[in-house]
Design an enzyme around this catalytic site. Structure first.
Site, PDB file in Angstrom:
ATOM      1  N   LYS A  14       0.846  -1.194   0.000  1.00  0.00           N
ATOM      2  CA  LYS A  14       0.000   0.000   0.000  1.00  0.00           C
ATOM      3  C   LYS A  14       0.883   1.246   0.000  1.00  0.00           C
ATOM      4  CE  LYS A  14       1.364   1.257   3.878  1.00  0.00           C
ATOM      5  NZ  LYS A  14       2.063   2.470   4.035  1.00  0.00           N
TER       6      LYS A  14
ATOM      7  N   TYR B 109      -4.969   3.817   5.593  1.00  0.00           N
ATOM      8  CA  TYR B 109      -5.561   2.989   6.662  1.00  0.00           C
ATOM      9  C   TYR B 109      -6.842   3.624   7.194  1.00  0.00           C
ATOM     10  CZ  TYR B 109      -1.253   0.222   6.916  1.00  0.00           C
ATOM     11  OH  TYR B 109      -0.199  -0.605   6.624  1.00  0.00           O
TER      12      TYR B 109
HETATM   13  P1  NAD Z   1      12.522   1.336   2.059  1.00  0.00           P
HETATM   14  O1  NAD Z   1      13.110   2.607   1.580  1.00  0.00           O
HETATM   15  O2  NAD Z   1      13.046   0.781   3.346  1.00  0.00           O
HETATM   16  O3  NAD Z   1      12.681   0.202   0.951  1.00  0.00           O
HETATM   17  C1  NAD Z   1      12.414   0.456  -0.410  1.00  0.00           C
HETATM   18  C2  NAD Z   1      13.149  -0.543  -1.273  1.00  0.00           C
HETATM   19  O4  NAD Z   1      12.899  -0.231  -2.649  1.00  0.00           O
HETATM   20  C3  NAD Z   1      14.670  -0.517  -1.072  1.00  0.00           C
HETATM   21  O5  NAD Z   1      15.160  -1.825  -1.039  1.00  0.00           O
HETATM   22  C4  NAD Z   1      15.169   0.212  -2.295  1.00  0.00           C
HETATM   23  O6  NAD Z   1      16.477  -0.184  -2.671  1.00  0.00           O
HETATM   24  C5  NAD Z   1      14.164  -0.233  -3.345  1.00  0.00           C
HETATM   25  N1  NAD Z   1      14.089   0.646  -4.515  1.00  0.00           N
HETATM   26  C6  NAD Z   1      14.000   0.205  -5.779  1.00  0.00           C
HETATM   27  N2  NAD Z   1      14.023   1.225  -6.634  1.00  0.00           N
HETATM   28  C7  NAD Z   1      14.152   2.336  -5.901  1.00  0.00           C
HETATM   29  C8  NAD Z   1      14.249   3.724  -6.218  1.00  0.00           C
HETATM   30  N3  NAD Z   1      14.209   4.159  -7.491  1.00  0.00           N
HETATM   31  N4  NAD Z   1      14.347   4.599  -5.207  1.00  0.00           N
HETATM   32  C9  NAD Z   1      14.356   4.204  -3.926  1.00  0.00           C
HETATM   33  N5  NAD Z   1      14.278   2.895  -3.561  1.00  0.00           N
HETATM   34  C10 NAD Z   1      14.177   1.976  -4.538  1.00  0.00           C
HETATM   35  O7  NAD Z   1      10.949   1.560   2.146  1.00  0.00           O
HETATM   36  P2  NAD Z   1       9.903   0.647   2.925  1.00  0.00           P
HETATM   37  O8  NAD Z   1       9.624   1.253   4.241  1.00  0.00           O
HETATM   38  O9  NAD Z   1      10.331  -0.766   2.866  1.00  0.00           O
HETATM   39  O10 NAD Z   1       8.584   0.867   2.030  1.00  0.00           O
HETATM   40  C11 NAD Z   1       8.395   0.210   0.800  1.00  0.00           C
HETATM   41  C12 NAD Z   1       6.898   0.072   0.513  1.00  0.00           C
HETATM   42  O11 NAD Z   1       6.305  -0.703   1.553  1.00  0.00           O
HETATM   43  C13 NAD Z   1       6.134   1.396   0.492  1.00  0.00           C
HETATM   44  O12 NAD Z   1       5.182   1.378  -0.531  1.00  0.00           O
HETATM   45  C14 NAD Z   1       5.460   1.458   1.842  1.00  0.00           C
HETATM   46  O13 NAD Z   1       4.237   2.186   1.838  1.00  0.00           O
HETATM   47  C15 NAD Z   1       5.206  -0.005   2.114  1.00  0.00           C
HETATM   48  N6  NAD Z   1       5.132  -0.301   3.558  1.00  0.00           N
HETATM   49  C16 NAD Z   1       4.052  -0.972   4.028  1.00  0.00           C
HETATM   50  C17 NAD Z   1       3.947  -1.266   5.368  1.00  0.00           C
HETATM   51  C18 NAD Z   1       2.769  -2.033   5.897  1.00  0.00           C
HETATM   52  O14 NAD Z   1       2.603  -2.115   7.113  1.00  0.00           O
HETATM   53  N7  NAD Z   1       1.966  -2.645   5.031  1.00  0.00           N
HETATM   54  C19 NAD Z   1       4.935  -0.834   6.256  1.00  0.00           C
HETATM   55  C20 NAD Z   1       6.049  -0.162   5.726  1.00  0.00           C
HETATM   56  C21 NAD Z   1       6.135   0.109   4.375  1.00  0.00           C
END
Ligand code: NAD
Length: 373
Positions: free
Chosen positions: A139, A224
Site C-alpha cells: 500500500k 488505513y
Molecule cells: P525502504 O526505503 O526501506 O525500501 C524500499 C526498497 O525499494 C529498497 O530496497 C530500495 O532499494 C528499493 N528501490 C527500488 N528502486 C528504488 C528507487 N528508485 N528509489 C528508492 N528505492 C528503490 O521503504 P519501505 O519502508 O520498505 O517501504 C516500501 C513500501 O512498503 C512502500 O510502498 C510502503 O508504503 C510499504 N510499507 C508498508 C507497510 C505495511 O505495514 N503494510 C509498512 C512499511 C512500508
C-alpha cells in the site's frame, strides 16, 4: 525521536488456475477464515525491494506454513548475496529490476511481492503482470486511481491476481470487529472516528519526495483511515471533504503533512479521519452503532492490536501480521478460496477516495462526490 518503526510497533499460482477479473468484493464481508487444510505445496514468493518492510515480510514468512520465500528482485548485489545466504535462495531465483521479465519462465516463483517506494508500484506491478506472475503490491496501491486501474487491467489481461498488502484483513481483532458488525451486533452504524500517523524523521527520505511517494501522510498511512472506515461501516463512501494543515513548509515542501477529512456513506453514517507525519500516539479506530461500539487502539500498526467493544475487552490471539497475511493469501490462492478483501480493486477503491481528498483540498475543502468503482 520516535521513528516510523516505533510508530508501527507502538500502534500498536502458476498455481493451476486461470485467473480472470477478480470479483468486486464488498468490504461488508470478512476475508475468508484461515484453513486448517494445508495445500499440497507452499506458495512460492519472490520479494521485490529488499528495504525495511521487505525485510520484515521476509522474516515473518519464516514462520509461514503455506508460503515460502523462493526468490528476490534487487538492484543491490550486496543485498542479493546476504539474502541468498540467509534464506537459501537459488542463484537462478535472483533477479534485478532489469531482468524481471525473465521470471516468466521460472516455476519456482508463483507470486512477486512488490515492496518498493509508492510511485514505483505502477511500473513494477505491470512488469510482474507482463511476466505472467501473480502480484502482491504494498500500500498505497498506486499514486492515483488512474494508475490503479491500469495496474488492474494489466493483471486481468495477463490472467494473474493482484492483491494489496493490507495486512489487517488477516489480523484477528480487526476481523472480530468486522464479523461483529456483519452480525449486526453494533446495530446501524452511525459514526467512525479514526486516526493514523506518526512523526516522520530523516528529511531526506523518499517518503518526503513527491516523485517517489506520490504524496505524504495521506498516501502512506491515511489509506488505513480510508480502508478502516470502509471495513468499519461495510459501505463505500459517497462524498468527502478535506483540510490540509502544514506547519513545516520546508520539510513538507513536496508532500502533505497533516490532513483531516470527513466521509459520508449511503446509510447516513459518517467518518471523521485524521492522518499526519507530524506527531505520534495516534492510531485508533472507533466505531459507533445504534446498539454498541468498538474501539481498536492501536488499530493500524504492527500491534499488538488491542480493543474493546460494548461487550468488553477483545481477547483475540496476537499474531505477526505479515505471517498471517502471507499464510492467508496462500490459503486463498492454493485452496481456491474466495479472495480476501485486499484485492487490487479494494486498493483502487481507496485510491478513488485519495483522489477526491486531494481534489477537496485543492478546492478549499469543498464537498466532493465520490464515483462508484
Ligand atoms: P525502504 O526505503 O526501506 O525500501 C524500499 C526498497 O525499494 C529498497 O530496497 C530500495 O532499494 C528499493 N528501490 C527500488 N528502486 C528504488 C528507487 N528508485 N528509489 C528508492 N528505492 C528503490 O521503504 P519501505 O519502508 O520498505 O517501504 C516500501 C513500501 O512498503 C512502500 O510502498 C510502503 O508504503 C510499504 N510499507 C508498508 C507497510 C505495511 O505495514 N503494510 C509498512 C512499511 C512500508
Amino acid at each position: 525521536m520516535s521513528t516510523r518503526r516505533d510508530f508501527l510497533q507502538n500502534l500498536t499460482l502458476g498455481v493451476g488456475f486461470t485467473a480472470v477479473a477478480q470479483s468486486l468484493i464488498s468490504p461488508a464481508t470478512a476475508s475468508p477464515a484461515p484453513s486448517k487444510q494445508k495445500p499440497a505445496r507452499k506458495l512460492r514468493v519472490a520479494i521485490m525491494g529488499l528495504g525495511s518492510y521487505g525485510t520484515r515480510v521476509a522474516e515473518a514468512m519464516e514462520k509461514c506454513e503455506m508460503a515460502e520465500l523462493t526468490g528476490i528482485v534487487t538492484g543491490t548485489p550486496a543485498k542479493a548475496e546476504a539474502w541468498k545466504k540467509k534464506y537459501n535462495i537459488a542463484d537462478k531465483n535472483i533477479y534485478t529490476y532489469d531482468t524481471v521479465s525473465q521470471i516468466k519462465n521460472n516455476p519456482d516463483i508463483d507470486v512477486v511481492y512488490v515492496i518498493t517506494p509508492n510511485s514505483l508500484h505502477h511500473k513494477h506491478v505491470i512488469q510482474v503482470a507482463n511476466a505472467g506472475k501473480h502480484v502482491i503490491c504494498e500500500k498505497p496501491l498506486a499514486d492515483n486511481a488512474k494508475q490503479a486501474r491500469e495496474m488492474i487491467a494489466a493483471c486481468n489481461k495477463a490472467g494473474v491476481k493482484l492483491y494489496v498488502g493490507y495486512r489487517l484483513h488477516f489480523e484477528p481483532h480487526t476481523r472480530e470487529v468486522i464479523s461483529m458488525r456483519e452480525g449486526g451486533e453494533f446495530g446501524k452504524i452511525m459514526f467512525v472516528d479514526n486516526t493514523c500517523g506518526f512523526k516522520i524523521g530523516d528529511p531526506t527520505q523518499w517518503r518526503l519526495k513527491k516523485a517517489l511517494a506520490g504524496g505524504g501522510a495521506l498516501m502512506d498511512v491515511g489509506v488505513y483511515n480510508i480502508n478502516g472506515a470502509r471495513y468499519a461501516t461495510g459501505e463505500e463512501p459517497i462524498w468527502v471533504t478535506a483540510q490540509e494543515i502544514k506547519t513545516d513548509p520546508v520539510k513538507f515542501k513536496e508532500v502533505d503533512e497533516t490532513i483531516t477529512f470527513q466521509m459520508g456513506f449511503p446509510s447516513g453514517a459518517i467518518a471523521n479521519c485524521s492522518t499526519t507525519y507530524n506527531f505520534n500516539h495516534i492510531g485508533r479506530l472507533y466505531l459507533v452503532g445504534e446498539k454498541g461500539f468498538a474501539e481498536l487502539d492501536p488499530a493500524f500498526g504492527y500491534g499488538p492490536i488491542k480493543g474493546r467493544t460494548h461487550k468488553g475487552e477483545l481477547k483475540q490471539p496476537v499474531v505477526t501480521h505479515q505471517t498471517a497475511q502471507m499464510d492467508g493469501l496462500a490459503d486463498c490462492i492454493l485452496n481456491n478460496k474466495p479472495d480476501p478483501n485486499m484485492t487490487g480493486v479494494e486498493g483502487l477503491k481507496d485510491m478513488v477516495v485519495v483522489d477526491a481528498i486531494y481534489e477537496s483540498i485543492r478546492q478549499g475543502g469543498k464537498k466532493i462526490n465520490i464515483a462508484k468503482v
